[in-house]
Enzyme design. Sequence first.
Site, PDB file in Angstrom:
ATOM      1  N   ASP A 192       0.838  -1.208   0.000  1.00 57.24           N
ATOM      2  CA  ASP A 192       0.000   0.000   0.000  1.00 57.24           C
ATOM      3  C   ASP A 192       0.872   1.257   0.000  1.00 57.24           C
ATOM      4  O   ASP A 192       0.347   2.375  -0.075  1.00 57.24           O
ATOM      5  CB  ASP A 192      -1.013  -0.006   1.152  1.00 57.24           C
TER       6      ASP A 192
ATOM      7  N   LYS B 112      -0.879  -9.681   2.678  1.00 52.34           N
ATOM      8  CA  LYS B 112      -0.165  -9.206   3.873  1.00 52.34           C
ATOM      9  C   LYS B 112      -1.082  -8.244   4.611  1.00 52.34           C
ATOM     10  O   LYS B 112      -1.824  -7.485   3.975  1.00 52.34           O
ATOM     11  CB  LYS B 112       1.129  -8.484   3.478  1.00 52.34           C
TER      12      LYS B 112
ATOM     13  N   GLU C  70      -1.254  -5.621   8.345  1.00 53.38           N
ATOM     14  CA  GLU C  70      -0.534  -5.035   9.470  1.00 53.38           C
ATOM     15  C   GLU C  70      -1.201  -5.431  10.787  1.00 53.38           C
ATOM     16  O   GLU C  70      -2.433  -5.482  10.875  1.00 53.38           O
ATOM     17  CB  GLU C  70      -0.506  -3.506   9.338  1.00 53.38           C
TER      18      GLU C  70
ATOM     19  N   GLU D  75       9.113  -3.915  10.773  1.00 49.67           N
ATOM     20  CA  GLU D  75       9.445  -2.577  10.256  1.00 49.67           C
ATOM     21  C   GLU D  75       9.866  -1.651  11.386  1.00 49.67           C
ATOM     22  O   GLU D  75       9.158  -1.534  12.403  1.00 49.67           O
ATOM     23  CB  GLU D  75       8.235  -1.991   9.500  1.00 49.67           C
TER      24      GLU D  75
HETATM   25  O1  KIV Z   1       3.359  -1.303   1.720  1.00 56.09           O
HETATM   26  C1  KIV Z   1       4.559  -1.639   1.692  1.00 56.09           C
HETATM   27  O2  KIV Z   1       5.262  -1.408   0.716  1.00 56.09           O
HETATM   28  C2  KIV Z   1       5.081  -2.320   2.854  1.00 56.09           C
HETATM   29  C3  KIV Z   1       6.563  -2.556   2.917  1.00 56.09           C
HETATM   30  C4  KIV Z   1       7.263  -1.300   3.230  1.00 56.09           C
HETATM   31  C5  KIV Z   1       6.902  -3.653   3.851  1.00 56.09           C
HETATM   32  O3  KIV Z   1       4.346  -2.663   3.730  1.00 56.09           O
END
Ligand code: KIV
Length: 292
Positions: free
Chosen positions: A45, A114, A116, A183
């Site tokens: 994102d 993915k 968070e 991160e």
């Molecule tokens: O959205 C993204 O690009 C990320 C990376 C920085 C891990 O979450």
Amino acid sequence: MARVTPDQIRQMKVRGERIPMLTAYDYPTASILDSAGVPLLLVGDTLGMVIQGNDSTLPVTVDDIIYHTRAVLRGAKHALVIADMPFGSFQVSHEETLRNAARLMKESGAQAVKLEGGVRVAASVRAMVDAGIPVMGHVGLTPQSVNVFGGFKVQGKTEASARALLADVAALEQAGVFAIVLELVPAELSRLITERTSVPTIGIGAGPYCDGEVQVIHDVMGLFPDFTPRHTKRYADLGAAMRAGVEQYISEVRDRSFPTEAQSAPIDARIVERLRRESADQPADGSEGGEG
Ligand code: KIV
């Protein structure tokens, strides 16, 4: 060559093989990264910032991620492609999370998602894994919560927050993620986490001891003019190369050195000559001529 699988990523940790990962948002970039041999590509994102020019990732939608993931998948034939779950797509309920994850998989063709969060998303992660969706976790600085953190700050520096981070990682491991992004986590804490978990850790601003590393392609290639995060390294300055190329293009169009006949197609000169004569015979105002 067959596509990389989540299990192969797990095996890389077992073998002590480092895991490089990069973001990609479009077809040509994905083709280049894939042919260079990157095993993991994330349609992150971060596209909200580096592609759309927003000052955070919050405005990104599920449709945006689907659009870009489709383009990436046309270019990436070998890498495992992960679609990021944007802000708002997994906070409402497990059902809504599952629906959005299924949409991302079905409509974009991604091989994994993915999201968070740690403890607070673990039940949703379990539901997705049980539904057959490979999931990557993401803890530490989670940019979608930038308004809670009060900026893009290192996480886990106090004992309480370090313990919370360990609990997040344990919850994600239990829930069945195949890898976890760490991160902006202090290097020694990442080392401890990486030693304690069987899940591959992929760092960004998390020091040298994770099992792998992820970077935003625009940062490492010098393509994002607004700022360069401390945790990145420039491997090329494509922005400068592009600017120099564009300046030369402007100058050559202006001085008529581009394009030349070499960039155009020939035509039988007799045809042009006939057309020229015909138009010379016709009055400029398009009338039939004569005196009236
Ligand atoms: O959205 C993204 O690009 C990320 C990376 C920085 C891990 O979450």
